[in-house]
Design a protein around this motif. Structure first.
Motif, PDB file in Angstrom:
ATOM      1  N   PRO A 113       6.659  -9.315  11.466  1.00 55.67           N
ATOM      2  CA  PRO A 113       4.962  -8.227  11.057  1.00 55.67           C
ATOM      3  C   PRO A 113       5.072  -7.290  11.474  1.00 55.67           C
ATOM      4  CG  PRO A 113       4.552 -10.469  12.580  1.00 55.67           C
ATOM      5  CD  PRO A 113       6.307 -10.731  11.797  1.00 55.67           C
ATOM      6  N   GLY A 114       5.172  -6.092  10.498  1.00 54.68           N
ATOM      7  CA  GLY A 114       5.900  -4.511  10.757  1.00 54.68           C
ATOM      8  C   GLY A 114       6.446  -4.338  10.449  1.00 54.68           C
ATOM      9  N   GLY A 115       7.142  -2.935  10.458  1.00 55.62           N
ATOM     10  CA  GLY A 115       7.396  -2.139   9.834  1.00 55.62           C
ATOM     11  C   GLY A 115       6.890  -0.796  10.317  1.00 55.62           C
ATOM     12  N   THR A 116       6.208  -0.289   8.643  1.00 55.78           N
ATOM     13  CA  THR A 116       4.862   1.078   8.727  1.00 55.78           C
ATOM     14  C   THR A 116       3.774   0.673   9.933  1.00 55.78           C
ATOM     15  OG1 THR A 116       4.931   0.810   6.401  1.00 55.78           O
ATOM     16  CG2 THR A 116       6.151   2.338   6.966  1.00 55.78           C
ATOM     17  N   GLU A 117       3.190   1.892  10.080  1.00 54.23           N
ATOM     18  CA  GLU A 117       1.764   1.221  10.564  1.00 54.23           C
ATOM     19  C   GLU A 117       0.946   0.635   9.927  1.00 54.23           C
ATOM     20  OE1 GLU A 117      -1.619   4.122  13.244  1.00 54.23           O
ATOM     21  OE2 GLU A 117      -0.521   4.739  11.889  1.00 54.23           O
ATOM     22  N   LEU A 118       0.885   1.037   8.439  1.00 49.44           N
ATOM     23  CA  LEU A 118       0.145   1.012   7.345  1.00 49.44           C
ATOM     24  C   LEU A 118       0.268  -0.674   7.498  1.00 49.44           C
ATOM     25  CD1 LEU A 118      -2.397   0.761   5.278  1.00 49.44           C
ATOM     26  CD2 LEU A 118      -0.588   1.169   4.022  1.00 49.44           C
ATOM     27  N   ALA A 119       2.189  -1.177   7.373  1.00 48.64           N
ATOM     28  CA  ALA A 119       2.044  -2.561   6.623  1.00 48.64           C
ATOM     29  C   ALA A 119       2.060  -3.024   8.311  1.00 48.64           C
ATOM     30  CB  ALA A 119       3.900  -2.508   6.832  1.00 48.64           C
ATOM     31  N   SER A 120       1.842  -2.881   9.364  1.00 54.59           N
ATOM     32  CA  SER A 120       1.385  -3.979  10.906  1.00 54.59           C
ATOM     33  C   SER A 120       0.149  -4.261  10.535  1.00 54.59           C
ATOM     34  CB  SER A 120       2.087  -2.801  11.938  1.00 54.59           C
ATOM     35  OG  SER A 120       3.849  -2.476  11.907  1.00 54.59           O
ATOM     36  N   LEU A 121      -0.784  -3.326  10.105  1.00 54.26           N
ATOM     37  CA  LEU A 121      -2.315  -3.320   9.770  1.00 54.26           C
ATOM     38  C   LEU A 121      -2.638  -4.462   8.947  1.00 54.26           C
ATOM     39  CD1 LEU A 121      -4.087   0.442  10.608  1.00 54.26           C
ATOM     40  CD2 LEU A 121      -3.570  -1.187  11.869  1.00 54.26           C
ATOM     41  N   LEU A 122      -1.832  -4.606   8.182  1.00 52.38           N
ATOM     42  CA  LEU A 122      -1.975  -5.516   7.261  1.00 52.38           C
ATOM     43  C   LEU A 122      -1.367  -6.368   8.327  1.00 52.38           C
ATOM     44  CD1 LEU A 122      -1.487  -3.310   4.034  1.00 52.38           C
ATOM     45  CD2 LEU A 122      -3.879  -4.040   4.481  1.00 52.38           C
ATOM     46  N   SER A 157      -4.954 -14.129   2.510  1.00 54.30           N
ATOM     47  CA  SER A 157      -4.234 -13.735   3.904  1.00 54.30           C
ATOM     48  C   SER A 157      -3.098 -13.618   2.812  1.00 54.30           C
ATOM     49  CB  SER A 157      -3.661 -15.163   4.199  1.00 54.30           C
ATOM     50  OG  SER A 157      -3.990 -16.598   3.750  1.00 54.30           O
ATOM     51  N   ASP A 158      -2.687 -13.953   1.776  1.00 55.37           N
ATOM     52  CA  ASP A 158      -0.945 -14.089   0.834  1.00 55.37           C
ATOM     53  C   ASP A 158      -1.707 -12.583   0.490  1.00 55.37           C
ATOM     54  OD1 ASP A 158      -0.183 -16.178   1.420  1.00 55.37           O
ATOM     55  OD2 ASP A 158      -2.003 -17.446  -0.426  1.00 55.37           O
ATOM     56  N   PHE A 159      -2.725 -11.968   0.192  1.00 52.70           N
ATOM     57  CA  PHE A 159      -3.092 -10.934  -0.296  1.00 52.70           C
ATOM     58  C   PHE A 159      -2.127  -9.448   0.287  1.00 52.70           C
ATOM     59  CE2 PHE A 159      -5.117  -7.255  -0.326  1.00 52.70           C
ATOM     60  CZ  PHE A 159      -4.643  -5.778  -1.614  1.00 52.70           C
ATOM     61  N   PHE A 160      -2.397  -9.705   1.878  1.00 53.57           N
ATOM     62  CA  PHE A 160      -2.118  -8.705   3.008  1.00 53.57           C
ATOM     63  C   PHE A 160      -0.675  -9.068   2.956  1.00 53.57           C
ATOM     64  CE2 PHE A 160      -6.928  -9.600   4.242  1.00 53.57           C
ATOM     65  CZ  PHE A 160      -7.245  -8.538   4.119  1.00 53.57           C
ATOM     66  N   PHE A 161       0.101 -10.105   2.419  1.00 56.19           N
ATOM     67  CA  PHE A 161       0.925 -10.493   3.193  1.00 56.19           C
ATOM     68  C   PHE A 161       2.194  -9.416   2.132  1.00 56.19           C
ATOM     69  CE2 PHE A 161       5.545 -12.410   2.487  1.00 56.19           C
ATOM     70  CZ  PHE A 161       6.180 -12.405   3.762  1.00 56.19           C
ATOM     71  N   ALA A 162       1.921  -9.871   1.432  1.00 54.50           N
ATOM     72  CA  ALA A 162       1.974  -9.039   0.260  1.00 54.50           C
ATOM     73  C   ALA A 162       1.889  -7.141   0.325  1.00 54.50           C
ATOM     74  CB  ALA A 162       1.692  -9.595  -1.489  1.00 54.50           C
ATOM     75  N   ALA A 163       0.666  -7.385   0.071  1.00 53.07           N
ATOM     76  CA  ALA A 163       0.367  -5.652   0.450  1.00 53.07           C
ATOM     77  C   ALA A 163       0.962  -5.223   1.819  1.00 53.07           C
ATOM     78  CB  ALA A 163      -1.537  -5.266   0.529  1.00 53.07           C
ATOM     79  N   ALA A 164       1.648  -6.227   2.890  1.00 53.09           N
ATOM     80  CA  ALA A 164       2.469  -5.557   3.299  1.00 53.09           C
ATOM     81  C   ALA A 164       3.630  -5.046   3.132  1.00 53.09           C
ATOM     82  CB  ALA A 164       2.420  -6.089   5.197  1.00 53.09           C
ATOM     83  N   ARG A 165       4.244  -6.225   2.613  1.00 54.54           N
ATOM     84  CA  ARG A 165       5.884  -5.410   2.035  1.00 54.54           C
ATOM     85  C   ARG A 165       5.658  -4.171   1.327  1.00 54.54           C
ATOM     86  NH1 ARG A 165       8.819  -8.839  -0.125  1.00 54.54           N
ATOM     87  NH2 ARG A 165      10.136  -8.793   0.237  1.00 54.54           N
ATOM     88  N   THR A 166       4.697  -4.200   0.755  1.00 59.25           N
ATOM     89  CA  THR A 166       4.469  -3.024  -0.763  1.00 59.25           C
ATOM     90  C   THR A 166       4.184  -1.928   0.224  1.00 59.25           C
ATOM     91  OG1 THR A 166       3.398  -4.551  -2.273  1.00 59.25           O
ATOM     92  CG2 THR A 166       3.468  -1.903  -1.964  1.00 59.25           C
ATOM     93  N   ALA A 167       3.330  -2.099   1.192  1.00 58.45           N
ATOM     94  CA  ALA A 167       3.356  -0.967   2.244  1.00 58.45           C
ATOM     95  C   ALA A 167       4.753  -0.561   3.157  1.00 58.45           C
ATOM     96  CB  ALA A 167       2.092  -1.020   3.455  1.00 58.45           C
ATOM     97  N   ASN A 168       5.818  -1.081   3.243  1.00 53.08           N
ATOM     98  CA  ASN A 168       6.417  -0.844   3.820  1.00 53.08           C
ATOM     99  C   ASN A 168       7.745  -0.241   2.406  1.00 53.08           C
ATOM    100  OD1 ASN A 168       6.246  -1.640   6.386  1.00 53.08           O
ATOM    101  ND2 ASN A 168       7.142  -3.575   5.927  1.00 53.08           N
ATOM    102  N   VAL A 169       7.808  -0.879   1.458  1.00 49.00           N
ATOM    103  CA  VAL A 169       8.621  -0.069   0.564  1.00 49.00           C
ATOM    104  C   VAL A 169       8.090   0.616  -0.079  1.00 49.00           C
ATOM    105  CG1 VAL A 169       9.111  -0.977  -2.575  1.00 49.00           C
ATOM    106  CG2 VAL A 169       8.629  -2.620  -0.489  1.00 49.00           C
ATOM    107  N   ARG A 170       6.467   1.051  -0.568  1.00 52.53           N
ATOM    108  CA  ARG A 170       6.703   2.704  -0.815  1.00 52.53           C
ATOM    109  C   ARG A 170       7.040   3.742   0.505  1.00 52.53           C
ATOM    110  NH1 ARG A 170       0.734   2.037  -3.371  1.00 52.53           N
ATOM    111  NH2 ARG A 170       1.469   0.209  -4.795  1.00 52.53           N
ATOM    112  N   GLN A 172       9.862   3.609   2.070  1.00 51.72           N
ATOM    113  CA  GLN A 172      11.457   3.163   2.188  1.00 51.72           C
ATOM    114  C   GLN A 172      10.865   2.744   4.063  1.00 51.72           C
ATOM    115  OE1 GLN A 172      10.162   6.505   1.382  1.00 51.72           O
ATOM    116  NE2 GLN A 172      10.148   5.433  -0.773  1.00 51.72           N
ATOM    117  N   THR A 173      10.699   1.917   4.181  1.00 54.00           N
ATOM    118  CA  THR A 173      10.657   1.158   5.596  1.00 54.00           C
ATOM    119  C   THR A 173      11.427  -0.442   4.926  1.00 54.00           C
ATOM    120  OG1 THR A 173       9.663   2.470   6.447  1.00 54.00           O
ATOM    121  CG2 THR A 173       9.868   0.979   7.736  1.00 54.00           C
ATOM    122  N   PRO A 174      12.479  -1.012   5.464  1.00 54.95           N
ATOM    123  CA  PRO A 174      12.605  -2.835   5.233  1.00 54.95           C
ATOM    124  C   PRO A 174      11.941  -3.468   6.141  1.00 54.95           C
ATOM    125  CG  PRO A 174      14.672  -1.327   5.894  1.00 54.95           C
ATOM    126  CD  PRO A 174      13.969  -0.165   5.594  1.00 54.95           C
TER     127      PRO A 174
END
Length: 187
Positions: A113-122, A157-170, A172-174
């Motif tokens: 769990p992590g990556g960008t600040e937004l992904a981490s919050l999600l 909770s599944d939504f937050f997982f998908a959204a966190a990954r998208t936050a990283n993608v948008r 450019q944080t793998p």
């Protein structure tokens, strides 16, 4: 008007149709939903409008629906006619999950769990949501609850997982794979 009432000074609080102790499982469940709602608000406030207008809108809708979940779990005596959480709410979350997942790269292993600040919050939202779901299930073993609220929390909770990954993608944080993970996701 004052916001303090002093009615809780003896360790009790009001629920819909009665009073219970503040450590009651019902209060724990909707209190955790309230905590989750605060984290969702924080995540929304950290989302850049230009890159995440869709997510900000979704998160605000989720905040409204988390109030509905909390309300549905706050009944001292269940009144199904007054429930607010309905099956279509979890179904809509599924369509949102599919939309975000379409942007995400395929994964086979657990990710950190992590990556960008937004992904981490999600991801924080995801884990608090899982706790809220566990507490709602625990409550359901002792009292009648609106099971649609429990299903909603599960899907959320599944939504937050998908959204966190998208936050990283948008941004450019793998995602970072858990190095000792086997292949756990089937594509």
């Amino acid at each position: 008007m004052t916001i303090y009432t002093r009615t809780g000074d003896q360790g009790q609080t009001s629920v819909i149709g009665g009073r219970v102790y503040k450590d009651d499982e019902r209060v724990e469940a909707y209190g955790t939903i309230d905590e989750l709602n605060s984290f969702v608000g924080l995540a929304g406030s950290c989302a850049d409008q230009a890159k995440f207008a869709d997510l900000k809108e979704d998160l605000q809708q989720i905040q409204q629906e988390l109030f509905d979940c909390g309300s549905d779990l706050a009944f001292a005596k269940v009144d199904e006619k007054r429930f607010k959480v309905t099956p279509d709410m979890a179904e809509r979350l599924e369509s949102w999950i599919d939309r975000y997942e379409a942007e995400n790269p395929v994964i086979e292993k657990f990710i950190l769990p992590g990556g960008t600040e937004l992904a981490s919050l999600l991801h924080v939202c995801r884990t608090v949501c899982r706790r809220a779901e566990r507490q709602a299930v625990k409550l359901s073993r002792k009292a009648e609850v609106n099971w649609e609220a429990v299903k909603y929390l599960n899907r959320l909770s599944d939504f937050f997982f998908a959204a966190a990954r998208t936050a990283n993608v948008r941004q450019q944080t793998p995602d970072v794979e858990y190095i000792r993970s086997g292949k756990v996701f089937r594509n």
